[in-house]
Design a protein around this motif. Structure first.
Motif, mmCIF file in Angstrom:
data_model
loop_
_atom_site.group_PDB
_atom_site.id
_atom_site.type_symbol
_atom_site.label_atom_id
_atom_site.label_comp_id
_atom_site.label_asym_id
_atom_site.label_seq_id
_atom_site.Cartn_x
_atom_site.Cartn_y
_atom_site.Cartn_z
ATOM 1 N N THR A 1 0.841 -1.189 0.000
ATOM 2 C CA THR A 1 0.000 0.000 0.000
ATOM 3 C C THR A 1 0.881 1.246 0.000
ATOM 4 O OG1 THR A 1 -0.132 0.405 2.398
ATOM 5 C CG2 THR A 1 -1.583 -1.304 1.494
ATOM 6 N N SER A 2 0.262 2.391 -0.136
ATOM 7 C CA SER A 2 1.006 3.655 -0.097
ATOM 8 C C SER A 2 1.565 3.931 1.291
ATOM 9 C CB SER A 2 0.093 4.812 -0.525
ATOM 10 O OG SER A 2 -1.033 4.907 0.345
ATOM 11 N N GLN A 3 1.085 3.211 2.316
ATOM 12 C CA GLN A 3 1.553 3.417 3.681
ATOM 13 C C GLN A 3 2.525 2.333 4.132
ATOM 14 O OE1 GLN A 3 -1.655 4.401 6.472
ATOM 15 N NE2 GLN A 3 -2.967 4.935 4.734
ATOM 16 N N GLY A 4 2.940 1.488 3.200
ATOM 17 C CA GLY A 4 3.872 0.430 3.532
ATOM 18 C C GLY A 4 3.358 -0.926 3.102
ATOM 19 N N SER A 5 4.203 -1.928 3.241
ATOM 20 C CA SER A 5 3.845 -3.304 2.889
ATOM 21 C C SER A 5 3.875 -4.164 4.144
ATOM 22 C CB SER A 5 4.817 -3.868 1.847
ATOM 23 O OG SER A 5 4.767 -3.126 0.656
ATOM 24 N N GLY A 6 2.897 -5.052 4.271
ATOM 25 C CA GLY A 6 2.845 -5.918 5.441
ATOM 26 C C GLY A 6 1.739 -6.941 5.312
ATOM 27 N N TRP A 7 1.584 -7.730 6.369
ATOM 28 C CA TRP A 7 0.621 -8.840 6.381
ATOM 29 C C TRP A 7 -0.657 -8.437 7.107
ATOM 30 C CZ3 TRP A 7 1.607 -13.571 4.034
ATOM 31 C CH2 TRP A 7 2.907 -13.757 3.579
ATOM 32 N N CYS A 8 -1.783 -8.952 6.625
ATOM 33 C CA CYS A 8 -3.070 -8.738 7.308
ATOM 34 C C CYS A 8 -3.965 -9.939 7.043
ATOM 35 C CB CYS A 8 -3.740 -7.443 6.844
ATOM 36 S SG CYS A 8 -4.167 -7.419 5.100
ATOM 37 N N SER B 1 12.142 8.941 18.028
ATOM 38 C CA SER B 1 12.133 9.355 16.624
ATOM 39 C C SER B 1 11.267 8.419 15.793
ATOM 40 C CB SER B 1 13.551 9.397 16.071
ATOM 41 O OG SER B 1 14.131 8.103 16.098
ATOM 42 N N ASP B 2 10.867 8.893 14.620
ATOM 43 C CA ASP B 2 9.971 8.123 13.761
ATOM 44 C C ASP B 2 10.620 6.819 13.317
ATOM 45 O OD1 ASP B 2 8.061 10.062 13.945
ATOM 46 O OD2 ASP B 2 8.587 11.036 12.051
ATOM 47 N N VAL B 3 9.788 5.768 13.213
ATOM 48 C CA VAL B 3 10.240 4.460 12.741
ATOM 49 C C VAL B 3 10.113 4.413 11.221
ATOM 50 C CG1 VAL B 3 9.841 1.976 12.803
ATOM 51 C CG2 VAL B 3 9.613 3.326 14.902
ATOM 52 N N ILE B 4 11.236 4.165 10.546
ATOM 53 C CA ILE B 4 11.230 4.033 9.093
ATOM 54 C C ILE B 4 10.695 2.671 8.675
ATOM 55 C CG2 ILE B 4 12.704 3.965 7.031
ATOM 56 C CD1 ILE B 4 14.668 5.773 8.557
ATOM 57 N N ALA B 5 11.148 1.627 9.379
ATOM 58 C CA ALA B 5 10.761 0.256 9.037
ATOM 59 C C ALA B 5 11.076 -0.645 10.208
ATOM 60 C CB ALA B 5 11.498 -0.219 7.784
#
Length: 497
Positions: free
Chosen positions: A171-178, A450-454
Motif C-alpha cells: 500500500t502507499s503506507q507500507g507493505s505488510g501482512w493482514c 524518533s519516527d520508525v522508518i521500518a
C-alpha cells in the motif's frame, strides 16, 4: 464385513488402491500393514473446513469433538484401518478422538483457501480499519494502521496462522501482512512510483524469480533466476496485476519481472553474498553439493537443514544461479546461493564476538584450553567476571562455538556461550551484522522517540555505515538494508557476522 450374493465381502486397501473383495479369496498375512503418512507425536493441522473426530476409528464412532479448519492436533496413535480409511488418534484443544488421514496435514504443506491471489487489488473492508504486520501472525509487530477503504495489491501469500488466512499487501503506507477476512475486492490499486529506469543494472533480491514473456502473473515463464543474478532493465515500467513490471535482459534470456523482487546493483542485500572462509548453513530441506557449478553436475554430497559448512570458492554464475563451493563434514562441492544462510541457523550463537572485543566470564568457572576441543589440555581457568580479549574469529567444535582469548592468566580457547561482552563492544563501520532476538526498529534519528522508518525482521542482515553514537542509554548505529532502507538502530540487537 458385508454379505452379498452368498459371499462375505471386506473392503481392503493396498498399494494398487482399495475396493471390496470376497473373503474366500484372501487370508491372514504376517506382512506389515500399509504405512501411515504421519508418526506418533507429530504436530498436524486440520485441512478441511469442519471435521468430526470420533471416540473410535470408525464412521459409526460417536463424535467426541468438532474441529475448525487449521485446528492443531498431535498424533497419539495410529494408523488404524477402518471403513476404507486410515485413522489417527489425536489430541487437540477441543478434545481427543480419531480422524481419517486425508483431513490431516503438516502445517507447512497446507495451502489455505483464499479469495485473492498475488496481483489482486484489495481494499480495507473492516469499518474499524486494520493493522499491517511484519509477519503472518497476530503476534507480529504492527507496521501501519490502515483506514477503511485504503487500497493495496496482494504481493505474497496466502499463509495460515492463528485461525486466519494471511496475505501480504503493498500500500502507499507500507507493505505488510493482514488477515484476508478484513479485505474486500477493489476496482484498482495504484502501484508505487517506479524505482528503476532504462539501462539500470539490477539484481534478483529473492530466492527464485520468474521472468515472463509479457507483463502479468499468468504470462508464460521464460526462465527462473536465483538470488543475486544480474540483469539490465531494457523495458518498462508497465502496469499489470496492479504492479510495476520491467523487462530484463539476462545471460539466460529476456523477460518481464515484478518490481518488488529486484534491487539496484549498488544497493543489493549481502545476505547471500559470501567470501572465502565464511561460515554458512543450509536453509532448505536438503541441498545437493555438486562436483562443479551447474544443475547437471554430479552430486557429491547431500546436506540437510541447518548443516554447516565453510565457503571455499565462488561465486560462479551458471544456469541462472550463483554457485559457491562449500566445504562441510559431509563433503566438498558447489551449492546454489539461495539455499545457504550466513553463519549458523541461530543468529545469536553466530559471531557474537569479534577479534579485539573485551569479554568477561559469565559463569562460575571457565576452562581455557590449548585447542578448540573439550578433550584439549586445560591451560588455565577463569572465574566469574574475570576479563579477557578475543584474539581470533569463532570456530565450531564438539557442538560448541569456540573463541580464542588472551587473559592475564594465559591464552587459549573457550566455549563462547559462557562469555559476555563488556559494555562498549559493538559493530564497526563496514561490518555486516545480523539482527537477533526479535524485530528491530529502524529510525530516522538516534532516539527511541524518533519516527520508525521500518521494522527489520529477526535474522535480517544490515551493513554498518556509521556509529556508534551514544544516546538514551543505547549505542546507535546507522545501517543500510536493500529492502528496508537506511536509518539508525540500537546496537545491542546486532551481532557481527
Amino acid at each position: 464385513p458385508t454379505t452379498v450374493d452368498d459371499h462375505v465381502w471386506y473392503q481392503l486397501e493396498g498399494e494398487a488402491g482399495f475396493g471390496w473383495v470376497a473373503a474366500s479369496t484372501f487370508g491372514p498375512s504376517n506382512a506389515a500393514s500399509p504405512a501411515g503418512k504421519f508418526k506418533f507425536g507429530e504436530e498436524l493441522v486440520m485441512n478441511t473446513d469442519v471435521i468430526n473426530i470420533r471416540e473410535t476409528p470408525s464412521l459409526k464412532g460417536l463424535i467426541s469433538a468438532t474441529l475448525p479448519y487449521m485446528a492443531k492436533a498431535v498424533v497419539v496413535s495410529g494408523p488404524m484401518p477402518a471403513n476404507g480409511y486410515k485413522w489417527y488418534q489425536v489430541t487437540t484443544d477441543y478434545g481427543a478422538g480419531w480422524s481419517v488421514e486425508q483431513y490431516l496435514a503438516r502445517e507447512g504443506e497446507v495451502t489455505p483457501p483464499t479469495r485473492f491471489v498475488v496481483g489482486d487489488a484489495v481494499q480495507v473492508g473492516d469499518p474499524e480499519g486494520i493493522r499491517l504486520r511484519s509477519g503472518s501472525s497476530s503476534q507480529s509487530t504492527p507496521i501501519a494502521s490502515l483506514s477503511p477503504g485504503v487500497r493495496g495489491v496482494v504481493i505474497e501469500g496466502p499463509t495460515a496462522a492463528d485461525g486466519f488466512v494471511w496475505l501480504k499487501i503493498q500500500t502507499s503506507q507500507g507493505s505488510g501482512w493482514c488477515a484476508e477476512e478484513f479485505l474486500d475486492e477493489a476496482p484498482s490499486a495504484d502501484p508505487p512510483a517506479a524505482r528503476f529506469g532504462l539501462g539500470d543494472r539490477v539484481l534478483v533480491d529473492t530466492d527464485s524469480l520468474n521472468l515472463r514473456e509479457s507483463p502479468g502473473a499468468t504470462a508464460p515463464i521464460v526462465v527462473s533466476l536465483g538470488t543475486g543474478v544480474s540483469a539490465n532493465v531494457v523495458g518498462g515500467p508497465e502496469t499489470a496485476n496492479n504492479m510495476n513490471w520491467y523487462q530484463l535482459e539476462t545471460d539466460y534470456g529476456t523477460g518481464w519481472s515484478v518490481e518488488q523482487f529486484l534491487t539496484k546493483e549498488d544497493a543489493a542485500s549481502t545476505s547471500r553474498v559470501f567470501s572465502p572462509g565464511s561460515r554458512v548453513y543450509v536453509n532448505t530441506d536438503s541441498l545437493n553439493l555438486r562436483s562443479s557449478p551447474g544443475i547437471d553436475s554430479e552430486v557429491v554430497a547431500v546436506l540437510v537443514t541447518n548443516d554447516r559448512g565453510e565457503i571455499a570458492g565462488g561465486p560462479v554464475e551458471k544456469d541462472g544461479f550463483n554457485w559457491y563451493q562449500v566445504r562441510s563434514d559431509g563433503g566438498t562441492g558447489w551449492g546454489a546461493a539461495q539455499y545457504l544462510g550466513k553463519g549458523t541457523a541461530d543468529p545469536f550463537s553466530e559471531k557474537t564476538f569479534s577479534a579485539g572485543d573485551t569479554v568477561y566470564v559469565d559463569t562460575d568457572l571457565l576452562n581455557i584450553r590449548a585447542e578448540a576441543s573439550l578433550s584439549a589440555t586445560i591451560v588455565t581457568t577463569l572465574g566469574i567476571d574475570e576479563s579477557a580479549t578475543v584474539s581470533d574469529r569463532p570456530v565450531e567444535a564438539d557442538g560448541f562455538g569456540w573463541v580464542n582469548v588472551t587473559s592475564p592468566k594465559g591464552a587459549g580457547w573457550c566455549v563462547a556461550d559462557y562469555l559476555a561482552k563488556v559494555s562498549g563492544n559493538g559493530p564497526r563501520i563496514g561490518d555486516t551484522a545480523r539482527v537477533f532476538d526479535g524485530e528491530l526498529n529502524l529510525r530516522v534519528a538516534t532516539s527511541v522517540g524518533s519516527d520508525v522508518i521500518a521494522l527489520i525482521p529477526d535474522a535480517a542482515y544490515v551493513e554498518v555505515l556509521e556509529g556508534p553514537v551514544g544516546a538514551e542509554s543505547y549505542d546507535w548505529y546507522r545501517v543500510s538494508t536493500s529492502r528496508f532502507g537506511t536509518g539508525w538502530c540500537a546496537g545491542q540487537w546486532l551481532a557481527v557476522v
